[in-house]
Design a protein around this motif. Structure first.
Motif, short mmCIF file in Angstrom:
data_model
loop_
_atom_site.label_atom_id
_atom_site.label_comp_id
_atom_site.label_asym_id
_atom_site.label_seq_id
_atom_site.Cartn_x
_atom_site.Cartn_y
_atom_site.Cartn_z
N GLY A 98 48.64 -81.93 29.55
CA GLY A 98 49.20 -80.90 28.83
C GLY A 98 49.59 -80.17 30.16
N GLN A 99 48.67 -78.53 29.84
CA GLN A 99 49.10 -77.77 30.48
C GLN A 99 48.47 -77.34 31.93
N HIS A 350 51.55 -70.43 20.14
CA HIS A 350 51.47 -71.69 19.72
C HIS A 350 50.96 -71.63 18.65
N GLU A 354 52.99 -75.21 16.04
CA GLU A 354 52.50 -75.81 15.82
C GLU A 354 53.08 -75.90 14.25
N THR A 367 51.46 -81.84 21.02
CA THR A 367 51.02 -81.33 20.76
C THR A 367 49.48 -81.53 19.98
N ASN A 370 47.80 -83.30 23.50
CA ASN A 370 47.44 -82.17 24.12
C ASN A 370 46.04 -81.14 23.58
N ALA A 371 45.92 -81.67 22.35
CA ALA A 371 44.43 -80.99 21.44
C ALA A 371 43.90 -81.68 21.43
N ASP A 376 45.23 -78.22 25.72
CA ASP A 376 46.32 -77.52 24.77
C ASP A 376 46.34 -75.69 26.31
#
Lengths: 460, 238
Positions: A98-99, A350, A354, A367, A370-371, A376
């Motif tokens: 992810g980030q 964000h 979503e 998404t 990552n969650a 995320d």
């Protein structure tokens, strides 16, 4: 049912003999294994770096103990002592980085103003960011659809183009059975690979065996089914292989590149937000301006916020650590609204992503991954908030030494607060994303069935 | 009398063309019906209607008493089909292709049995384990024949089946058809080959512009008479 399995068996024989498809499949498999290796290596590297931070902190304390064997003003310690706010990766982070490669996973903190430290992070190699993470999530979200396209673009058209369909349909089987068997064989192959890679990644990454195992595998299955649904829709149109290939690649391009790019532009316009740089500059101006303001004015403002220290001694002379830290803190207070706007802006963006990711299944799946992995944006914002709280706790620890003018001794280091934050999964996002993904799969197969029934089969 | 293959006022229209104009036809078990006609006369349309590949505009086709249009999958249990150009899976061997189509027809043959059918159809024994992608048209045609024979169908639909076969293989194919006919298989063969029709046919039909204009018992005509009859009809067509 027996004929169905006969068709599957011969699909396997055909697949086994097709070198092009074999190479494509093996390449995707190796890409998946490399993705697992990449993700695990990156997280191991981050964990090693995080472990090294403890050593750095201890070394720093030992240096300060040697420098001030009889203790010193807490202001000296607050200035020269470095500690870290750390964002430990969740055990699932190696599957979906992810980030975590873009946003810092630790922040070096001193007792100085917070905001400039929060965003004073290491430079990132822009080329590396451009190429993105080659983790398992990337392979599943972006490369597996290409494998499905390679396997399915000519699922029916090849039978027409090589002329085998008339002979096949002269047997007691219908076109739905043929298409169904072909799709099923390819699903077994692709899902088998995707699930195998996922399990290997879970074992390799030593993930915590919680309900995310089921969520991850469900997302993988549904996402692959979505692309098989796209293949089904295109096959149902009964066009030639070239048309099918271009159409499916067009859909891939649209969903993975064009729509995300458009969403990015839309979100930037729809949800403008202050930049961290703007915040840092304003805060620096206030802090540096503090040197030139009358000390009384600074301290009055500070005491208004912390009345418990009002009765402490007057600031005398040209410099006092109490005054220094007071105007540093006032710098943070001056940009508090801006900092809040920035973090709320990140959250709002964000949330907008979503809401809008319903238009791009790959974005939705990324998404979800990552969650699930706690990698995320909301997880990063939580880390920033946690780092802020940690800085508050540092101030609360040092202020009694500063304002009561108590010597900070070597024995006091053990009481200094330490920070620990571990990214956690966002199950609400996972649930919402799964729901949208399941609907996408149903929708695409419903369209495929409708087209398949409406367009009459032709053997030519 | 129960006919194995039957057409009742079978008609097929496309947007701007009538491909078949109310065909009435009955073929019994053991009969070989050869349908002669120019390209575009409606021969392939007739076969496609019997195969259920296309739907009739009106009328009906029947195989073994079942209407084709409403029993498309079921009627295929009773028929075998050899197209003009047999196309097979190029990545599979001749034996694997035969195994595929036979098993779909409900026959699980051993390797020896598969080999027997392929060799009987004229395929060299050393070719059965080679990939079909390297086969000539004639070799593919022979695998097609083996597929049809191995199905033990009541009806054999042939669309220019000897196209691409050398004279010797064509002759062997004629013998095979006669043999199948003696075993009770009803054979419907669309062809341009007047002499092959005369050689194997029980009855010979001539189709012109979607219409069955004449049907003659093969025994009533010699080859020259059949050729003249055919050319006369074609001359009228011009």
């Amino acid at each position: 049912m027996k004929k169905f399995w006969i068709l599957i068996k011969f699909e396997w024989l055909n697949f086994r003999a097709d070198k092009g498809l074999l190479i494509l499949t093996i390449l995707t498999l190796f890409a998946g294994l490399y993705g697992i290796y990449y993700g695990t290596t990156e997280i191991n590297r981050q964990q090693e770096n995080i472990a090294a931070l403890d050593v750095l902190t201890e070394q720093n304390i030992e240096e300060l103990k040697a420098k001030y064997p009889n203790g010193t003003d807490a202001g000296d310690i607050g200035y020269y002592h470095t500690t870290f706010a750390v964002n430990h990766p969740d055990s699932w982070a190696s599957l979906s980085l992810g980030q975590r490669d873009v946003n810092p996973y630790y922040i070096k903190l001193r007792l100085l103003n917070l905001q400039s430290q929060l965003y004073d992070t290491e430079n990132i190699n822009p080329l590396k960011v451009l190429s993105g993470n080659f983790d398992l999530a990337f392979v599943l979200v972006y490369l597996f659809p290409l494998l499905i396209i390679g396997l399915c673009f000519n699922i029916l058209s090849v039978e027409k183009e090589q002329g085998t369909l008339p002979l096949l349909l002269s047997q007691p089987i219908g076109l739905p059975l043929i298409v169904g068997a072909k799709l099923t064989f390819r699903m077994m192959l692709v899902l088998g690979m995707a699930l195998l890679l996922s399990v290997v990644a879970m074992v390799w990454g030593q993930v915590s065996p919680d309900m995310r195992v089921a969520f991850w595998l469900s997302v993988v299955v549904l996402y692959c089914l979505f692309w098989f649904g796209v293949a089904f829709v295109v096959a149902a149109l009964q066009k030639n292989s070239a048309f099918n290939a271009i159409t499916m690649l067009g859909v891939w391009l649209l969903l993975t590149i064009i729509i995300p790019a458009l969403l990015n532009v839309y979100i930037a316009v729809k949800q403008p937000m202050p930049q961290a740089l703007e915040l840092t500059i304003k805060q620096r101006e206030v802090v540096h301006g503090g040197w030139d303001k009358p000390k009384r004015e600074t301290m009055d403002k500070f005491f208004a916020l912390y009345p418990q220290w009002t009765d402490t001694t007057e600031i005398q002379g040209r410099f006092a650590w109490r005054w220094y830290y007071a105007f540093h803190h006032l710098g943070d207070v001056a940009v508090a609204d801006l900092a809040l706007d920035y973090q709320e802006g990140l959250q709002a963006r964000h949330q907008l992503v979503e809401q809008l990711n319903v238009w791009s299944v790959p974005v939705n799946v990324q998404t979800i991954f990552n969650a699930m992995a706690g990698s995320d944006l909301p997880s990063y914002v939580s880390f920033l908030q946690s780092a802020t709280q940690y800085h508050d706790s540092l101030r609360e620890f040092y202020y009694p030494f500063l304002f009561n003018q108590v010597n900070f001794t070597n024995a006091d280091y053990v009481n200094e607060p330490r920070h620990s934050f571990t990214s956690s999964p966002d199950f609400a996002t996972v649930h919402a994303g799964l729901y949208k993904l399941a609907l996408s799969v149903l929708l695409v197969f419903a369209v495929g069935m409708l087209l398949f029934r409406r367009i009459k089969a032709s053997v030519k | 009398m129960e006919y194995i293959l039957e057409a009742k006022q079978l008609r097929k229209e496309y947007q701007d063309k009538v491909a078949l104009k109310g065909l009435d036809l009955q073929i019994s078990a053991g009969e070989i019906f050869c349908l002669l006609g120019q390209n575009g006369a409606g021969k392939s349309t007739t076969i496609n209607l019997f195969l259920g590949f296309i739907q009739p505009s009106s009328g009906a086709a029947y195989i073994n008493g079942y209407e084709v249009a409403s029993n498309v999958t079921q009627v295929k249990e009773y028929l075998a089909y050899i197209p003009e150009n047999v196309m097979l899976y190029p990545n599979l061997t001749g034996m694997e292709n035969l195994a595929l189509f036979s098993s779909l027809a409900g026959f699980d043959y051993s390797k020896e049995e598969l080999m027997h059918y392929l060799v009987q159809a004229g395929l060299p024994a050393d070719a059965v384990s080679r990939r079909v992608g390297g086969y000539s048209k004639g070799m593919r045609q022979k695998v097609g024949i083996a597929i049809a024979v191995a199905k033990h169908a009541k009806v054999l639909l042939l669309d220019e089946p000897t196209s691409g076969l050398d004279p010797k293989a064509s002759n062997e194919f004629s013998e095979l058809l006669l043999n199948l006919s003696q075993q009770g298989t009803a054979i419907f063969m669309a062809t341009h080959d007047i002499f092959r029709s005369k050689e194997v046919g029980t009855r010979i039909g001539i189709m012109r512009e979607g219409e069955l204009v004449d049907v003659q018992p093969a025994a009533n005509l010699n080859a020259n008479e059949l050729e003249n009859l055919y050319l006369n009809y074609m001359h009228v067509a011009r």
